[in-house]
Design a protein around this motif. Structure first.
Motif, PDB file in Angstrom:
ATOM      1  N   ILE A  38      -5.452  -3.198  -6.382  1.00  0.00           N
ATOM      2  CA  ILE A  38      -5.796  -3.455  -4.984  1.00  0.00           C
ATOM      3  C   ILE A  38      -4.700  -3.138  -3.976  1.00  0.00           C
ATOM      4  O   ILE A  38      -5.002  -2.839  -2.819  1.00  0.00           O
ATOM      5  CB  ILE A  38      -6.254  -4.918  -4.791  1.00  0.00           C
ATOM      6  CG1 ILE A  38      -5.115  -5.900  -5.080  1.00  0.00           C
ATOM      7  CG2 ILE A  38      -7.454  -5.225  -5.661  1.00  0.00           C
ATOM      8  CD1 ILE A  38      -5.490  -7.352  -4.799  1.00  0.00           C
ATOM      9  N   VAL A  39      -3.428  -3.190  -4.381  1.00  0.00           N
ATOM     10  CA  VAL A  39      -2.347  -2.918  -3.423  1.00  0.00           C
ATOM     11  C   VAL A  39      -2.305  -1.414  -3.124  1.00  0.00           C
ATOM     12  O   VAL A  39      -2.239  -0.584  -4.019  1.00  0.00           O
ATOM     13  CB  VAL A  39      -0.986  -3.386  -3.966  1.00  0.00           C
ATOM     14  CG1 VAL A  39       0.152  -2.907  -3.056  1.00  0.00           C
ATOM     15  CG2 VAL A  39      -0.960  -4.901  -4.076  1.00  0.00           C
ATOM     16  N   GLY A  40      -2.368  -1.112  -1.860  1.00  0.00           N
ATOM     17  CA  GLY A  40      -2.383   0.275  -1.434  1.00  0.00           C
ATOM     18  C   GLY A  40      -3.782   0.796  -1.217  1.00  0.00           C
ATOM     19  O   GLY A  40      -4.018   1.618  -0.338  1.00  0.00           O
ATOM     20  N   GLU A  41      -4.751   0.289  -2.004  1.00  0.00           N
ATOM     21  CA  GLU A  41      -6.138   0.708  -1.864  1.00  0.00           C
ATOM     22  C   GLU A  41      -6.918  -0.225  -0.942  1.00  0.00           C
ATOM     23  O   GLU A  41      -7.710   0.203  -0.116  1.00  0.00           O
ATOM     24  CB  GLU A  41      -6.820   0.758  -3.242  1.00  0.00           C
ATOM     25  CG  GLU A  41      -6.273   1.836  -4.167  1.00  0.00           C
ATOM     26  CD  GLU A  41      -6.587   3.240  -3.672  1.00  0.00           C
ATOM     27  OE1 GLU A  41      -7.595   3.395  -2.956  1.00  0.00           O
ATOM     28  OE2 GLU A  41      -5.820   4.169  -3.994  1.00  0.00           O
ATOM     29  N   GLN A  42      -6.701  -1.530  -1.116  1.00  0.00           N
ATOM     30  CA  GLN A  42      -7.458  -2.512  -0.352  1.00  0.00           C
ATOM     31  C   GLN A  42      -6.580  -3.362   0.558  1.00  0.00           C
ATOM     32  O   GLN A  42      -7.009  -3.759   1.639  1.00  0.00           O
ATOM     33  CB  GLN A  42      -8.245  -3.424  -1.312  1.00  0.00           C
ATOM     34  CG  GLN A  42      -9.213  -2.673  -2.214  1.00  0.00           C
ATOM     35  CD  GLN A  42      -9.889  -3.580  -3.215  1.00  0.00           C
ATOM     36  OE1 GLN A  42     -10.025  -4.782  -2.992  1.00  0.00           O
ATOM     37  NE2 GLN A  42     -10.321  -3.028  -4.340  1.00  0.00           N
ATOM     38  N   ILE A  43      -5.377  -3.678   0.108  1.00  0.00           N
ATOM     39  CA  ILE A  43      -4.462  -4.497   0.903  1.00  0.00           C
ATOM     40  C   ILE A  43      -3.059  -3.908   0.828  1.00  0.00           C
ATOM     41  O   ILE A  43      -2.765  -3.079  -0.038  1.00  0.00           O
ATOM     42  CB  ILE A  43      -4.427  -5.963   0.405  1.00  0.00           C
ATOM     43  CG1 ILE A  43      -3.892  -6.024  -1.033  1.00  0.00           C
ATOM     44  CG2 ILE A  43      -5.800  -6.614   0.514  1.00  0.00           C
ATOM     45  CD1 ILE A  43      -3.665  -7.430  -1.538  1.00  0.00           C
ATOM     46  N   GLY A  44      -2.189  -4.360   1.742  1.00  0.00           N
ATOM     47  CA  GLY A  44      -0.797  -3.924   1.724  1.00  0.00           C
ATOM     48  C   GLY A  44       0.043  -4.814   0.826  1.00  0.00           C
ATOM     49  O   GLY A  44      -0.380  -5.905   0.422  1.00  0.00           O
ATOM     50  N   LEU A  45       1.245  -4.366   0.524  1.00  0.00           N
ATOM     51  CA  LEU A  45       2.138  -5.140  -0.332  1.00  0.00           C
ATOM     52  C   LEU A  45       2.489  -6.479   0.306  1.00  0.00           C
ATOM     53  O   LEU A  45       2.600  -7.498  -0.385  1.00  0.00           O
ATOM     54  CB  LEU A  45       3.414  -4.340  -0.611  1.00  0.00           C
ATOM     55  CG  LEU A  45       4.454  -5.017  -1.510  1.00  0.00           C
ATOM     56  CD1 LEU A  45       3.863  -5.348  -2.878  1.00  0.00           C
ATOM     57  CD2 LEU A  45       5.685  -4.121  -1.669  1.00  0.00           C
ATOM     58  N   GLY A  46       2.637  -6.490   1.627  1.00  0.00           N
ATOM     59  CA  GLY A  46       2.957  -7.743   2.314  1.00  0.00           C
ATOM     60  C   GLY A  46       1.845  -8.773   2.159  1.00  0.00           C
ATOM     61  O   GLY A  46       2.109  -9.956   1.944  1.00  0.00           O
TER      62      GLY A  46
END
Length: 216
Positions: A38-46
């Motif tokens: 999900i990180v980068g595709e749906q949400i940011g790392l923060g």
């Protein structure tokens, strides 16, 4: 008798009957898989760091505290880290359930009751009671939604900026005076001949900077 055999997938989640799936190593592997998904595709790392990691860390800590042979006791012990009917417990429930979905493990029905009642968790202060972390997560959900529009995002930012309730978005008028936003809400009385009352809200949250940048 002819047959075939292959090495098991080292990255795959352990099967339901294998109690080793509740080990710290197994759950950490699942968390890494979810993060990669999900990180980068749906949400940011923060967003991951603020709104996923704390709850999944709680699960890992609980998994390492005892030997667990079933889902329900582990999940119940983990969710009880957070106050009953709190948004934190609800978020923990949803994040961990997402993890179970990645593993394709069945989610115990009884755990739904431990999640808590959203209405009971509601704070009369509305958005003013939310932490910045929760505000960012809810905003990210609006952005990811296929049904909600940019207008819904502006409405949310107005609620956050001025601490408004949803009903106060009706009759809302924004004014920008030298970079300082003011919201005026008109309240129409039920009496036919009654004049509308106006309530002025001053900037409440730093989200106002975003509204100004968007031209409001």
């Amino acid at each position: 008798m002819a047959g075939s055999w292959q090495w098991p997938d080292a990255e795959a989640a352990l099967e339901v009957g294998n109690t080793a799936r509740f080990s710290v190593a197994s759950i950490e592997k699942l968390v890494s898989a979810l993060k990669q998904e999900i990180v980068g595709e749906q949400i940011g790392l923060g967003t991951w760091t603020r709104t996923y990691k704390p709850y999944l860390d709680g699960l890992i800590k609980t998994a390492g505290a005892h030997y667990w042979s079933e889902d329900e006791p582990l999940l119940e012990a983990t969710l009880r880290i957070w106050e009953p009917n709190s948004r934190s417990r609800q978020m923990a429930h949803d994040r961990i359930r997402r993890l179970w979905k990645v593993a394709r493990w069945q989610w115990p029905e009884k755990i739904e009751a431990i999640r808590g009642n959203g209405k009971a968790a509601a704070n009369p202060q509305g958005v003013r009671a939310f932490t910045d972390q929760e505000l960012e997560e809810l905003r990210a959900r609006i952005q990811r939604s296929c049904r909600l529009t940019p207008a819904d995002l502006v409405a949310w930012d107005c609620m956050v900026c001025f601490g408004l309730r949803p009903a106060e978005l009706n009759g809302l008028r924004l004014s920008n005076q030298e970079g300082h936003l003011t919201a005026t809400v008109s309240h129409q009385k039920k009496a036919v001949k009654a004049k509308a009352e106006q309530e002025v809200f001053q900037q409440y949250h730093q989200r106002a900077g975003l509204l100004i940048a968007m031209g409001y």
